[in-house]
Motif scaffolding. Structure first.
Motif, mmCIF file in Angstrom:
data_model
loop_
_atom_site.group_PDB
_atom_site.id
_atom_site.type_symbol
_atom_site.label_atom_id
_atom_site.label_comp_id
_atom_site.label_asym_id
_atom_site.label_seq_id
_atom_site.Cartn_x
_atom_site.Cartn_y
_atom_site.Cartn_z
ATOM 1 N N SER A 245 0.835 -1.199 0.000
ATOM 2 C CA SER A 245 0.000 0.000 0.000
ATOM 3 C C SER A 245 0.871 1.251 0.000
ATOM 4 N N ASP A 246 0.318 2.343 -0.481
ATOM 5 C CA ASP A 246 1.061 3.600 -0.498
ATOM 6 C C ASP A 246 1.419 4.056 0.908
ATOM 7 N N LEU A 247 0.521 3.823 1.862
ATOM 8 C CA LEU A 247 0.776 4.258 3.234
ATOM 9 C C LEU A 247 1.925 3.475 3.855
ATOM 10 N N ASP A 248 1.958 2.166 3.640
ATOM 11 C CA ASP A 248 3.063 1.366 4.172
ATOM 12 C C ASP A 248 4.371 1.720 3.474
ATOM 13 N N ALA A 249 4.305 1.975 2.171
ATOM 14 C CA ALA A 249 5.506 2.364 1.433
ATOM 15 C C ALA A 249 6.062 3.690 1.954
ATOM 16 N N ASP A 250 5.173 4.613 2.284
ATOM 17 C CA ASP A 250 5.643 5.897 2.807
ATOM 18 C C ASP A 250 6.234 5.738 4.205
ATOM 19 N N TRP A 317 0.341 3.170 10.880
ATOM 20 C CA TRP A 317 -0.516 2.986 12.059
ATOM 21 C C TRP A 317 -1.781 3.815 11.875
ATOM 22 N N THR A 318 -2.908 3.145 11.867
ATOM 23 C CA THR A 318 -4.172 3.834 11.617
ATOM 24 C C THR A 318 -4.737 4.510 12.858
ATOM 25 N N ARG A 319 -4.153 4.248 14.018
ATOM 26 C CA ARG A 319 -4.629 4.767 15.305
ATOM 27 C C ARG A 319 -5.974 4.163 15.711
#
Length: 483
Positions: A245-250, A317-319
């Motif tokens: 995912s883009d979020l994990d990659a970032d 981390w989505t919180r």
């Protein structure tokens, strides 16, 4: 460089002639004798004596008493067939009256200890590798601001000149810093290590001044010992995003920037990563970087040391759930890095883990060696730390048959060979550690040594892993069985 498949490799892996097989230690972890022969306190003396900082209230006051037993320890290395030994110098022994304004007088007794150690090593046919800084800053410099203070880098360069002048006639390998990531982020960001400060802006200033101190030390060593081989050692992270995912990659990009590129880029390329500066803009404007600094930091070096223990798995981390960290941090998310507030380090379930809770994956060592080799083709690389802590329960005969550690070492030594086969110029491997010792904030609760130490009697007993490693060192070969 070409990728290789394990099937292309022979079962028995042969290393080049002249490959260095060594072991590593650090001054505060093994020396003891903290108030002898003029030595003054370091930040680790202060930290360890502060209640609640170190597990069990342990300190390095005695450690493994290497200061008095170094000849015994060198004899152990010789018995194991080691050809190299990496040790660090305690700055507080060399210029015990240092201040931010001046280095102060040289303590000849402190230099004499390391000179005698070097002579003992050479007589045993063991090549010394001297690390100038392994986290034990003189307390007086911390009182004046520590590594966030630019003056500390200046004094470090002067200290490097003293050590190189004293030992450079016999020592051919000098390493400036060990793991500046730990000194900066863990010492000044998370507070998990000495001096125990929690200030992200100070941590970033420490990053730069450690880099600058490295550059000043390189210049000092070159002048004092022109024929010396000069390196720096990093604990680079093999960062693996949990998903694509883009979020994990970032998340992986930010961790890579703060652990790897913020140290590699200024040394190899004379610049700081633009994305790291942007990510940390809310904390620091980086005004501590002055004109000319990057030219000093990027002075040519002969090698880079790579310390590797485990992969670094990350995810966004989505919180929406409690934060999960695999490396011993609690679920409040207290990490040493600014700009990683929404990153977590998940436990890799089902994977083999060491007593530190670290996942075992030798592939990361190959990948990191190839990464640096690709960034600077032809540069010499050394594996300056690699090893594992395990419970090490003695059997009925009092022997420690540490099969897990043997498997760990076998797999990682094979991973080094994979990097060599793929084109990386790796010239040595130093197991961590020669001896069980003071494991920083874990005190004496974790044992990394291939030689067991009875802390009550200081008796040394080689473990089964020591005999395994001796076989590798003497033959220059490792069997891929079990990898």
């Amino acid at each position: 460089m070409t990728a290789i498949q394990p099937a292309e490799l022979s079962e028995t892996l042969r290393f080049p002639d002249g490959f260095l097989w060594g072991a590593g230690t650090a001054a505060y972890q093994i020396e003891g004798a903290v108030a002898e022969d003029g030595r003054t306190p370091s930040i680790w003396d202060t930290f360890a004596h502060t209640p609640g900082r170190v597990l069990g209230g342990d300190t390095g006051d005695v450690a493994t008493d290497h200061y008095h037993r170094f000849r015994e320890d060198v004899a152990l290395m010789a018995d194991l067939g080691l050809t190299a030994y990496r040790f660090s110098v305690s700055w507080s022994r060399i210029t015990p009256q240092v201040t931010a304004a001046e280095l102060g007088p040289v303590n000849e007794a402190g230099l004499a200890f390391y000179s005698a150690l070097v002579d003992e090593l050479l007589a045993a046919g063991i090549a010394p590798t001297v690390t100038l800084y392994h986290w034990d800053l003189p307390q007086a410099l911390e009182d004046a601001g520590g590594w966030p203070n630019r003056a500390t880098a200046d004094r470090f360069g002067e200290y490097a000149a003293v050590v190189a002048a004293a030992l450079g006639d016999r020592v051919t390998r000098f390493t400036t810093l060990n793991e500046p990531y730990c000194s900066s982020y863990l010492g000044y960001g998370s507070g998990a290590h000495a001096p125990g400060r929690t200030d992200h802006a100070a941590a970033l200033a420490a990053v730069h001044h450690l880099n600058l101190g490295h550059g000043r030390a390189v210049a000092a060593i070159r002048e004092a010992a022109p024929h010396a081989h000069v390196s720096v050692t990093y604990n680079l992270a093999w960062v693996r995003p949990e998903t694509d995912s883009d979020l994990d990659a970032d998340a992986a990009r930010r961790v890579d920037g703060l652990q790897n590129r913020v140290f590699l880029d200024p040394v190899l390329h004379g610049r700081y990563p633009e994305d790291v500066i942007a990510d940390t803009a809310s904390v620091s404007d980086w005004s501590f970087v002055l004109p000319g600094d990057l030219e000093v930091i990027s002075a040519p070096i002969d090698a880079i040391g790579v310390n590797y223990y485990n992969p670094t798995h990350v995810r966004h981390w989505t919180r929406e759930r409690p934060r999960e960290n695999a490396d011993g941090h609690d679920d409040t998310g207290a990490r040493p890095w600014v700009a990683c507030d929404d990153v977590e380090f998940p436990v890799q379930r089902g994977a083999h883990r060491t007593a530190m809770g670290w996942t075992v994956d030798p592939r990361g060592l190959t990948e990191l060696l190839l990464r640096v080799s690709n960034e600077r083709p032809g540069i010499e690389l050394m594996v300056t730390e690699n090893g594992a802590a395990y419970p090490d329960e003695p059997n009925a005969d009092g022997q420690i048959v540490d099969h897990d550690r043997i498997a760990y070492l076998r797999g990682h030594i094979a991973a080094v060979h994979d990097a060599l086969t793929a084109g990386a110029r790796v010239t040595g491997y130093y197991v961590w550690s020669l001896l069980d010792n003071f494991e920083w904030s874990y005190g004496y609760s974790k044992r990394f040594g291939i030689v067991a130490v009875d802390y009550a009697t200081q008796a040394r007993t080689p473990k089964a892993s020591a005999r395994f490693y001796a076989g590798v060192a003497r033959s220059g070969e490792v069997d891929r069985e079990g990898v």
